[in-house]
Write a protein that holds these residues in place. Sequence first.
Motif, PDB file in Angstrom:
ATOM      1  N   THR A  34      -3.042   9.326   7.293  1.00 18.72           N
ATOM      2  CA  THR A  34      -2.649   9.816   5.976  1.00 18.72           C
ATOM      3  C   THR A  34      -1.261   9.284   5.651  1.00 18.72           C
ATOM      4  OG1 THR A  34      -1.569  11.800   6.807  1.00 18.72           O
ATOM      5  CG2 THR A  34      -3.958  11.951   6.365  1.00 18.72           C
ATOM      6  N   LYS A  35      -0.876   9.414   4.405  1.00 15.10           N
ATOM      7  CA  LYS A  35       0.457   8.975   3.987  1.00 15.10           C
ATOM      8  C   LYS A  35       1.529   9.764   4.743  1.00 15.10           C
ATOM      9  CE  LYS A  35       3.211   8.122  -0.153  1.00 15.10           C
ATOM     10  NZ  LYS A  35       3.223   8.114  -1.607  1.00 15.10           N
ATOM     11  N   LYS A  41      13.077   0.508   9.902  1.00 17.17           N
ATOM     12  CA  LYS A  41      13.573   0.657   8.536  1.00 17.17           C
ATOM     13  C   LYS A  41      13.006  -0.384   7.573  1.00 17.17           C
ATOM     14  CE  LYS A  41      17.695  -2.048   9.460  1.00 17.17           C
ATOM     15  NZ  LYS A  41      19.124  -2.104   9.476  1.00 17.17           N
ATOM     16  N   TYR A  42      12.404  -1.424   8.079  1.00 17.25           N
ATOM     17  CA  TYR A  42      11.875  -2.467   7.215  1.00 17.25           C
ATOM     18  C   TYR A  42      10.464  -2.171   6.703  1.00 17.25           C
ATOM     19  CZ  TYR A  42      15.867  -4.767   9.204  1.00 17.25           C
ATOM     20  OH  TYR A  42      17.135  -5.059   9.617  1.00 17.25           O
ATOM     21  N   TYR A  43       9.867  -1.106   7.218  1.00 13.48           N
ATOM     22  CA  TYR A  43       8.547  -0.716   6.751  1.00 13.48           C
ATOM     23  C   TYR A  43       8.678   0.478   5.829  1.00 13.48           C
ATOM     24  CZ  TYR A  43       6.281  -3.517  10.370  1.00 13.48           C
ATOM     25  OH  TYR A  43       5.827  -4.532  11.147  1.00 13.48           O
ATOM     26  N   PHE A  44       7.860   0.532   4.805  1.00 13.57           N
ATOM     27  CA  PHE A  44       7.836   1.727   3.981  1.00 13.57           C
ATOM     28  C   PHE A  44       6.483   1.852   3.303  1.00 13.57           C
ATOM     29  CE2 PHE A  44       9.351  -1.668   1.308  1.00 13.57           C
ATOM     30  CZ  PHE A  44       8.792  -1.448   0.068  1.00 13.57           C
ATOM     31  N   VAL A  45       6.217   3.037   2.776  1.00 17.58           N
ATOM     32  CA  VAL A  45       4.948   3.331   2.133  1.00 17.58           C
ATOM     33  C   VAL A  45       5.156   3.419   0.641  1.00 17.58           C
ATOM     34  CG1 VAL A  45       3.077   5.007   1.919  1.00 17.58           C
ATOM     35  CG2 VAL A  45       4.127   4.593   4.139  1.00 17.58           C
ATOM     36  N   ALA A  46       4.275   2.812  -0.117  1.00 21.19           N
ATOM     37  CA  ALA A  46       4.333   2.889  -1.578  1.00 21.19           C
ATOM     38  C   ALA A  46       2.904   2.782  -2.107  1.00 21.19           C
ATOM     39  CB  ALA A  46       5.204   1.762  -2.128  1.00 21.19           C
ATOM     40  N   GLU A  47       2.768   2.853  -3.401  1.00 25.88           N
ATOM     41  CA  GLU A  47       1.451   2.707  -4.022  1.00 25.88           C
ATOM     42  C   GLU A  47       1.235   1.249  -4.409  1.00 25.88           C
ATOM     43  OE1 GLU A  47      -0.937   5.186  -4.736  1.00 25.88           O
ATOM     44  OE2 GLU A  47       0.308   6.455  -3.472  1.00 25.88           O
ATOM     45  N   TYR A  48       0.068   0.742  -4.144  1.00 23.89           N
ATOM     46  CA  TYR A  48      -0.319  -0.603  -4.543  1.00 23.89           C
ATOM     47  C   TYR A  48      -1.758  -0.517  -5.024  1.00 23.89           C
ATOM     48  CZ  TYR A  48      -1.228  -5.624  -4.286  1.00 23.89           C
ATOM     49  OH  TYR A  48      -1.550  -6.912  -4.581  1.00 23.89           O
ATOM     50  N   ASN A  49      -2.000  -0.846  -6.286  1.00 28.46           N
ATOM     51  CA  ASN A  49      -3.333  -0.694  -6.879  1.00 28.46           C
ATOM     52  C   ASN A  49      -3.872   0.718  -6.683  1.00 28.46           C
ATOM     53  OD1 ASN A  49      -3.392  -3.307  -7.831  1.00 28.46           O
ATOM     54  ND2 ASN A  49      -4.440  -4.102  -6.016  1.00 28.46           N
ATOM     55  N   ASN A  50      -3.012   1.708  -6.912  1.00 33.18           N
ATOM     56  CA  ASN A  50      -3.362   3.133  -6.823  1.00 33.18           C
ATOM     57  C   ASN A  50      -3.820   3.564  -5.437  1.00 33.18           C
ATOM     58  OD1 ASN A  50      -2.775   3.619  -9.552  1.00 33.18           O
ATOM     59  ND2 ASN A  50      -4.772   2.792 -10.140  1.00 33.18           N
ATOM     60  N   GLU A  51      -3.418   2.855  -4.408  1.00 35.73           N
ATOM     61  CA  GLU A  51      -3.786   3.235  -3.055  1.00 35.73           C
ATOM     62  C   GLU A  51      -2.537   3.205  -2.182  1.00 35.73           C
ATOM     63  OE1 GLU A  51      -7.331   2.190   0.084  1.00 35.73           O
ATOM     64  OE2 GLU A  51      -7.188   1.097  -1.777  1.00 35.73           O
ATOM     65  N   ILE A  89      -3.700   2.264   3.582  1.00 39.69           N
ATOM     66  CA  ILE A  89      -3.684   3.300   4.622  1.00 39.69           C
ATOM     67  C   ILE A  89      -5.029   3.397   5.332  1.00 39.69           C
ATOM     68  CG2 ILE A  89      -3.523   5.800   4.924  1.00 39.69           C
ATOM     69  CD1 ILE A  89      -0.931   5.671   3.722  1.00 39.69           C
ATOM     70  N   THR A  90      -6.100   3.106   4.645  1.00 39.01           N
ATOM     71  CA  THR A  90      -7.411   3.206   5.287  1.00 39.01           C
ATOM     72  C   THR A  90      -7.580   2.186   6.405  1.00 39.01           C
ATOM     73  OG1 THR A  90      -8.348   1.773   3.588  1.00 39.01           O
ATOM     74  CG2 THR A  90      -8.582   4.147   3.263  1.00 39.01           C
ATOM     75  N   ASN A  91      -6.719   1.164   6.470  1.00 35.22           N
ATOM     76  CA  ASN A  91      -6.818   0.146   7.515  1.00 35.22           C
ATOM     77  C   ASN A  91      -5.661   0.212   8.510  1.00 35.22           C
ATOM     78  OD1 ASN A  91      -9.169  -0.909   6.407  1.00 35.22           O
ATOM     79  ND2 ASN A  91      -8.005  -2.153   4.983  1.00 35.22           N
ATOM     80  N   ILE A  92      -4.976   1.338   8.569  1.00 37.35           N
ATOM     81  CA  ILE A  92      -3.869   1.514   9.501  1.00 37.35           C
ATOM     82  C   ILE A  92      -4.277   2.592  10.504  1.00 37.35           C
ATOM     83  CG2 ILE A  92      -1.446   2.162   9.763  1.00 37.35           C
ATOM     84  CD1 ILE A  92      -1.039   1.251   6.857  1.00 37.35           C
TER      85      ILE A  92
END
Length: 160
Positions: A2-3, A27-37, A60-63
């Motif tokens: 999940t997020k 710190k170089y990784y982060f979560v955001a929205e891309y194409n509403n996902e 996220i479905t592939n992590i």
Amino acid sequence: MTKQELEKAIENGESVWINGIEHKLNKYYFVAEYNNEPTLYLMTCGYEEDDWNNYPVATITNIYKTKAEAEHYLHHANIVRTEELPFLTWEEFNKGNRLIRFIGKNGERCKLEGYQSDDTQGGFIDIVVNGTGSHIDYDYTEANFYKAYDECVRLFKGEE
């Protein structure tokens, strides 16, 4: 993941698995929205030291949290099965190989079968589609074999 799980992993400096490759989160990784996902982004340095670019790495479905989960996905997701209509010639059919079975495009079980009386030169060719009640009979001739086989191709492809 999940997020929230992914954000917690980033906070804790944990690793995640993407396409079978371990990625250490920092710190170089982060979560955001891309194409509403929800998408994990990886920030990369450009030509100048302060020129940062980012691009989506995976939704996220592939992590995955573990290598086992990631490998399970890699080896078992999106498995494709190719089906072929058994090919049969008139010569093979007439010499005794008088049965083919196949699954039609709409999932129905189908068969083409020939019945010939060796002593009378008579017989018939039968197409049966289980589940629909469809049943077609033809006289046992070469021309009718090809008509029946055309019907099998139509059923296999799901054509009207």
